[in-house]
Enzyme design. Structure first.
Site, short mmCIF file in Angstrom:
data_model
loop_
_atom_site.label_atom_id
_atom_site.label_comp_id
_atom_site.label_asym_id
_atom_site.label_seq_id
_atom_site.Cartn_x
_atom_site.Cartn_y
_atom_site.Cartn_z
N CYS A 1 -14.43 -0.53 3.66
CA CYS A 1 -13.31 0.38 3.64
C CYS A 1 -13.63 1.71 4.57
O CYS A 1 -14.46 1.81 5.31
CB CYS A 1 -13.47 1.04 2.23
SG CYS A 1 -13.58 -0.60 0.91
N ARG B 1 -9.53 -0.72 8.93
CA ARG B 1 -10.79 -1.14 8.30
C ARG B 1 -10.68 -1.82 6.81
O ARG B 1 -11.39 -2.49 6.31
CB ARG B 1 -11.79 -0.01 8.04
CG ARG B 1 -12.28 0.53 9.48
CD ARG B 1 -13.09 1.69 9.01
NE ARG B 1 -14.44 1.05 8.65
CZ ARG B 1 -15.74 0.99 9.33
NH1 ARG B 1 -15.53 1.52 10.47
NH2 ARG B 1 -16.83 0.41 8.80
N TRP C 1 -10.64 -2.22 0.82
CA TRP C 1 -10.52 -3.71 1.25
C TRP C 1 -11.46 -4.60 0.36
O TRP C 1 -12.46 -4.61 0.34
CB TRP C 1 -10.85 -3.92 2.58
CG TRP C 1 -10.94 -5.40 2.99
CD1 TRP C 1 -9.79 -6.04 3.63
CD2 TRP C 1 -11.80 -6.49 2.94
NE1 TRP C 1 -10.10 -7.38 3.90
CE2 TRP C 1 -11.41 -7.81 3.62
CE3 TRP C 1 -13.30 -6.64 2.78
CZ2 TRP C 1 -12.20 -8.71 3.63
CZ3 TRP C 1 -14.02 -7.74 2.81
CH2 TRP C 1 -13.48 -8.90 3.39
N ASN D 1 -18.31 3.35 0.08
CA ASN D 1 -18.24 1.98 0.80
C ASN D 1 -19.65 1.49 0.59
O ASN D 1 -20.60 2.32 0.57
CB ASN D 1 -18.06 2.57 2.31
CG ASN D 1 -16.95 2.89 2.76
OD1 ASN D 1 -16.03 2.79 2.13
ND2 ASN D 1 -16.52 3.13 4.18
N GLY D 2 -19.55 0.07 0.56
CA GLY D 2 -20.90 -0.48 0.41
C GLY D 2 -21.03 -1.33 -0.86
O GLY D 2 -19.85 -1.53 -1.37
N GLU E 1 -12.53 -19.59 20.54
CA GLU E 1 -12.20 -18.20 20.25
C GLU E 1 -10.49 -18.20 20.25
O GLU E 1 -9.90 -17.35 19.49
CB GLU E 1 -12.37 -17.43 21.56
CG GLU E 1 -11.90 -15.93 21.60
CD GLU E 1 -12.21 -15.09 20.25
OE1 GLU E 1 -13.09 -15.50 19.38
OE2 GLU E 1 -11.65 -13.90 20.17
N LYS F 1 -8.32 -16.89 17.03
CA LYS F 1 -7.25 -15.91 17.20
C LYS F 1 -5.77 -16.31 16.80
O LYS F 1 -5.19 -15.54 15.87
CB LYS F 1 -6.96 -15.48 18.77
CG LYS F 1 -7.99 -14.88 19.64
CD LYS F 1 -8.01 -13.32 19.29
CE LYS F 1 -8.93 -13.11 18.20
NZ LYS F 1 -10.23 -12.77 18.24
N GLU G 1 -6.29 -16.08 12.85
CA GLU G 1 -6.42 -14.83 12.31
C GLU G 1 -5.03 -14.19 12.12
O GLU G 1 -4.93 -13.48 11.19
CB GLU G 1 -7.20 -13.86 13.08
CG GLU G 1 -8.80 -14.32 13.19
CD GLU G 1 -9.75 -13.20 13.84
OE1 GLU G 1 -10.51 -12.91 13.44
OE2 GLU G 1 -9.21 -13.25 15.19
N HIS H 1 -14.31 -38.70 18.55
CA HIS H 1 -15.12 -38.94 17.52
C HIS H 1 -14.58 -38.54 16.28
O HIS H 1 -15.24 -38.35 15.22
CB HIS H 1 -16.37 -38.35 17.85
CG HIS H 1 -17.11 -38.95 18.81
ND1 HIS H 1 -17.60 -40.17 18.92
CD2 HIS H 1 -17.64 -38.34 19.91
CE1 HIS H 1 -18.01 -40.43 20.19
NE2 HIS H 1 -18.19 -39.18 20.81
N LYS I 1 -11.68 -5.03 9.80
CA LYS I 1 -12.27 -5.15 11.22
C LYS I 1 -13.81 -5.27 10.94
O LYS I 1 -14.33 -5.62 11.87
CB LYS I 1 -11.68 -3.70 11.61
CG LYS I 1 -12.05 -3.57 12.90
CD LYS I 1 -11.37 -4.36 14.02
CE LYS I 1 -11.83 -4.24 15.50
NZ LYS I 1 -11.61 -5.49 16.19
#
Ligand code: G6P
Length: 653
Positions: free
Chosen positions: A46, A71, A118, A144-145, A526, A530, A533, A549, A648
Site C-alpha cells: 500500500c 501501489r 491493497w 504497510n507490511g 512476457e 501483459k 494483466e 506436446h 505495482k
C-alpha cells in the site's frame, strides 16, 4: 493516555506483554512466530503519506494518495489532528471516493497521515481501511507490511479489555501503542514495537500528543521529505511528495523518526539520535504525470527510447566492446573466479532474467540458472560460493526477491541488484548493482522497466564476458547494436496504429497462445503476461516446439497465436512450428525482423521490427506485444493502469 478500556488494564497488559516478549526471545534468540490464522492477517502493498507543517493538510494528503494509488487502490483513508483531537475519514474504493467524502465532510488541520490500501487478506471495506484507531480514538496508525504475531497479541489485548473492530493486524499495532507506557509518543511507539514480529512501515498520530507524527520502519520502505520552513513529509514512495520537495531521507530498518512543526529527528530503538544522509530525487514531477497520454502504460511504452538511453548513458565503451559498471563492485579476479550465475526475480523481472540467461551464458561463458525468487527461498540449502546472484526488481521492494537475496547471502553468494527504484530496499540489501534509471514506472503492468532490465543484463553479460575471454570484436558488435536500440524502438513504435487495428480483430478472444524459441521464448511469456494483466484474457506463453506436446489440442479457427520469430539461427525451426499451427487453423500473427520474407505464406499478419544482433531482438520484439496488450485492454474497457487484483509493488510474501 485516556480511555475506559485501556486504562483499567494497562499495567496487567504490560506485564503480559513482557511475558510474551520473553516467550518470543526464548533461549536468547528471536523466534519468528507464524500466524495460524492467516485469514485474520492484514497484509498490504500500500501507500503511506503524511505531513506536518503550516499548510492545510487534507489536500496534501489527498494529492499524495492519488500519486500512490498505483501501489494499492481498494480503499483509502486519512487522520488529521485539528488541534482538538483526531478526525478520521475513510472510504472503500478509489482515492476519488475519499476525496468526494472529504469534500462533503471537510477536515482542517496542519498535520495528518493517510493511506491507500491493497488488501490480500480481509475484504477492502471502509472499516478495514487505514488509519486504524485504538478503542479510545486517541491514537491513529497507518501501516504497510504484515505483523506475523498479530493474532497472539490481539488475544492478549482482548483479555485485557481491548475491543477490536476489524480483523486487521494494523489495528493490533495501534492498541499496543495505546497500552504501552512512555512520556512522549515516540517512547510509546518504541515500547510497542518491541513486541511486533513481521514487517512494518508506520506513521502514528495522537489526539494527546498534538505536535508530532512518529514514523517507524522495519522491512517496509518509508522516507521523509524535507520541505520549506520546518515542514516535513512522510511517504512510502517519493512519488507522493515530489511535487513539494526533492530532498528526501530514507529511513533504515529500526529507525524511529519524530516529525514536529520545527523539523525532524531520527532515533534508534534506544532513543539515540541517528544521522541519515539527505538524498535528491533525480526525476521530475512530469515523470509521474500523464503528459497527454491516455494511460501511464501507453506513456511508458512510448518512453522506451528515452528510458533505454538513460539506462545506457555513460556505460558503453565502444572501442573496448565493454560496459562500464562500477556499481557492481566486482574486481576482474572475482569475475574470473565465478563458477556460475543465479538470477532471481518475480513476474516481468523473472522474464527478463530468462532472457538474461541467454545473454550472460553466450557473452560470459558462465552457466546461468534462473529462479522465481518465491521458489528459491524454500529450495535446497546448497552452498552458493563462487556464485553471482543477480536479483532483478523494478520496485526494489518485492518481498519475495528481498527474502531470496537474504537467503542467497547466507549461503555464501555475492549478490548484485538490477533495480529501478533508487534507494529501495533491494538496492541497499545487495552488495552492488546496476540501476536502470528508467524513471518511475506507474502503470502496474511493467513495460519500460522490462526493456531497461534487458539492456542492463546485456551490459552485465558484456562486462563479465570481457573479463572472461570475450573478444573485443564480439564485444564491439554488441555495443554497436545496443547503442542503436533506442532509435530502433522509435521505429518499432510506429506500428502502433497497425497494432490498434489488429487489436480490433482479437478483442473478443478469451484465449491466446504466444510462442517463441531461444531468446524469444521469454518474450512470448512476457507478451502473454501483459495480455493477462491488463485485458483479463487468458494467455499462455510456450516454447514453440513444445506446442505439439499438448497445447496444440487447443488450436482451432478462433485461437489467436502470436509467434515471436526474429530472423535468427533458430528461425527455420520456428517456421516449421508455425506450420503445425497453420494446418490446424489458428489465427497467426508473427512478430519478426525486417528483411525476412519467409513467413508471408504462414502468417495471417506480420508485424515487422528493425533488424538487430540476435541477442538483442527481445528489446524490439516485445514492443508490438506491449502495444497489442494495451490496445486490447482499452477496447475491452479495462482499467489499464490499475488492473483488478494487482499491485505495482508486492511487499508481502
Ligand atoms: C508485481 C507486479 C509485476 C512485477 C512483479 C515484480 O507482481 O504487478 O508487474 O513484474 O511484481 O516486481 P518488481 O518490482 O520486483 O520487478
Amino acid at each position: 493516555m485516556g480511555g475506559v478500556c485501556c486504562k483499567a488494564f494497562y499495567f496487567n497488559a504490560l506485564r503480559n506483554l513482557r511475558g510474551l516478549a520473553r516467550l518470543l526471545n526464548k533461549d536468547g534468540h528471536r523466534k519468528r512466530i507464524r500466524s495460524t490464522q492467516s485469514l485474520s492477517l492484514e497484509a498490504q502493498v500500500c501507500g503511506i503519506v503524511g505531513y506536518i507543517g503550516s499548510r492545510e493538510v487534507a489536500p496534501i494528503l489527498l494529492d499524495g494518495l492519488a500519486r500512490l494509488e498505483y501501489r494499492g487502490y481498494d480503499s483509502a483513508g486519512m487522520a488529521v489532528q485539528n488541534g482538538q483531537g483526531l478526525k478520521v475519514r475513510k472510504r472503500s474504493g478509489r482515492v476519488d471516493e475519499l476525496a468526494r467524502f472529504v469534500d462533503a465532510n471537510p477536515v482542517q488541520g496542519h498535520m495528518g497521515i493517510a493511506h491507500t490500501r491493497w488488501a490480500t487478506h480481509g475484504p477492502p471495506t471502509t472499516a478495514n481501511a487505514h488509519p486504524h484507531l485504538d478503542c479510545t480514538g486517541e491514537f491513529a496508525v497507518v501501516h504497510n507490511g504484515i505483523i506475523e504475531n498479530a493474532d497472539t497479541l490481539r488475544k492478549l489485548l482482548r483479555q485485557r479489555g481491548h475491543t477490536f473492530l476489524t480483523p486487521t493486524d494494523t489495528e493490533v499495532i495501534v492498541h499496543l501503542i495505546a497500552a504501552s507506557e512512555g512520556e512522549q509518543l515516540e517512547d510509546r511507539v518504541r515500547n510497542a514495537l518491541r513486541h511486533l514480529e513481521g514487517t512494518y512501515g508506520i506513521a502514528v498520530i495522537s489526539g494527546e500528543f498534538r505536535d508530532r507524527i512518529v514514523v517507524a520502519r522495519s522491512g517496509s520502505p518509508v522516507l521523509l521529505g524535507v520541505g520549506e520552513g520546518g515542514e516535513t513529509f512522510v511517504a512510502s514512495d517519493p512519488a507522493a511528495i515530489v511535487e513539494h520537495t526533492r530532498s528526501v531521507v530514507y529511513l533504515e530498518d529500526g529507525d524511529i523518526a519524530v516529525l514536529t512543526p520545527e523539523g525532524y529527528r531520527i532515533l534508534d530503538h534506544e532513543g539515540e539520535d541517528q544521522a541519515r544522509p539527505m538524498d535528491d530525487i533525480d526525476w521530475d514531477i512530469e515523470s509521474i504525470e500523464l503528459g497527454g497520454y491516455a494511460h501511464f502504460m501507453q506513456k511508458e511504452i512510448f518512453e522506451q527510447p528515452d528510458s533505454l538511453r538513460n539506462t545506457l548513458r555513460g556505460r558503453l565503451v565502444a572501442d573496448e566492446g565493454d560496459a562500464r559498471l562500477g556499481g557492481l563492485r566486482l574486481t576482474p579476479e572475482e569475475i574470473q573466479n565465478l563458477d556460475r550465475v543465479l538470477i532471481l526475480g518475480c513476474g516481468t523481472s523473472w522474464h527478463s532474467g530468462l532472457v538474461g540467461r541467454h545473454l550472460i551464458e553466450t557473452l560470459a561463458n558462465l552457466p546461468v540458472q534462473v529462479e522465481y525468487a518465491s521458489e528459491f527461498r524454500y529450495q535446497s540449502k546448497l552452498p552458493l560460493d563462487r556464485t553471482l546472484v543477480v536479483a532483478i526488481s523494478q520496485s526494489g521492494e518485492t518481498a519475495d526477491t528481498l527474502e531470496a537475496i537474504k537467503v542467497a547471502k547466507e549461503r555464501g553468494a555475492r549478490v548484485v541488484g538490477v533495480v529501478n527504484a533508487v534507494g529501495s530496499t533491494i538496492a541497499r540489501e545487495a552488495q552492488g548493482g546496476i540501476y536502470l534509471h528508467a524513471g518511475p514506472e506507474i502503470g502496474v503492468a511493467s513495460t519500460k522497466a522490462f526493456t531497461s532490465q534487458l539492456a542492463a543484463l546485456l551490459m552485465l553479460g558484456l562486462h563479465l564476458g570481457r573479463r572472461r575471454g570475450l573478444s573485443r570484436e564480439v564485444g564491439r558488435e554488441v555495443v554497436q547494436a545496443l547503442s542503436k536500440i533506442p532509435e530502433q524502438i522509435e521505429l518499432a513504435l510506429r506500428a502502433d496504429d497497425e497494432l490498434a487495428r489488429l487489436a480490433l480483430t482479437f478483442v473478443d478472444a478469451e484465449n491466446a497462445l504466444y510462442l517463441g524459441r531461444g531468446v524469444s521464448f521469454p518474450v512470448a511469456l512476457e507478451g502473454a503476461l501483459k495480455l493477462k494483466e491488463v485485458s483479463y484474457a487468458h494467455a499462455e506463453g510456450y516454447p514453440a516446439a513444445e506446442l505439439k506436446h499438448g497445447p496444440i489440442a487447443l488450436i482451432d479457427d478462433h485461437m489467436p497465436v502470436v509467434v515471436v520469430a526474429p530472423y535468427d539461427h533458430i528461425f527455420s525451426k520456428v517456421v516449421s512450428n508455425v506450420q503445425e499451427v497453420r494446418a490446424r487453423g489458428g489465427r497467426i500473427v508473427v512478430i519478426t525482423t525486417e528483411g525476412n520474407r519467409d513467413l508471408a505464406a504462414v502468417a495471417d499478419h506480420e508485424v515487422v521490427v528493425p533488424e538487430t544482433h540476435e541477442l538483442l531482438s527481445p528489446l524490439l520484439t516485445v514492443i508490438p506485444l506491449q502495444l497489442l496488450a494495451y490496445h486490447i485492454a482499452v477496447l475491452r474497457g479495462c482499467d489499464v493502469d490499475r488492473p483488478r487484483n494487482l499491485a505495482k509493488s508486492v511487499t508481502v510474501e
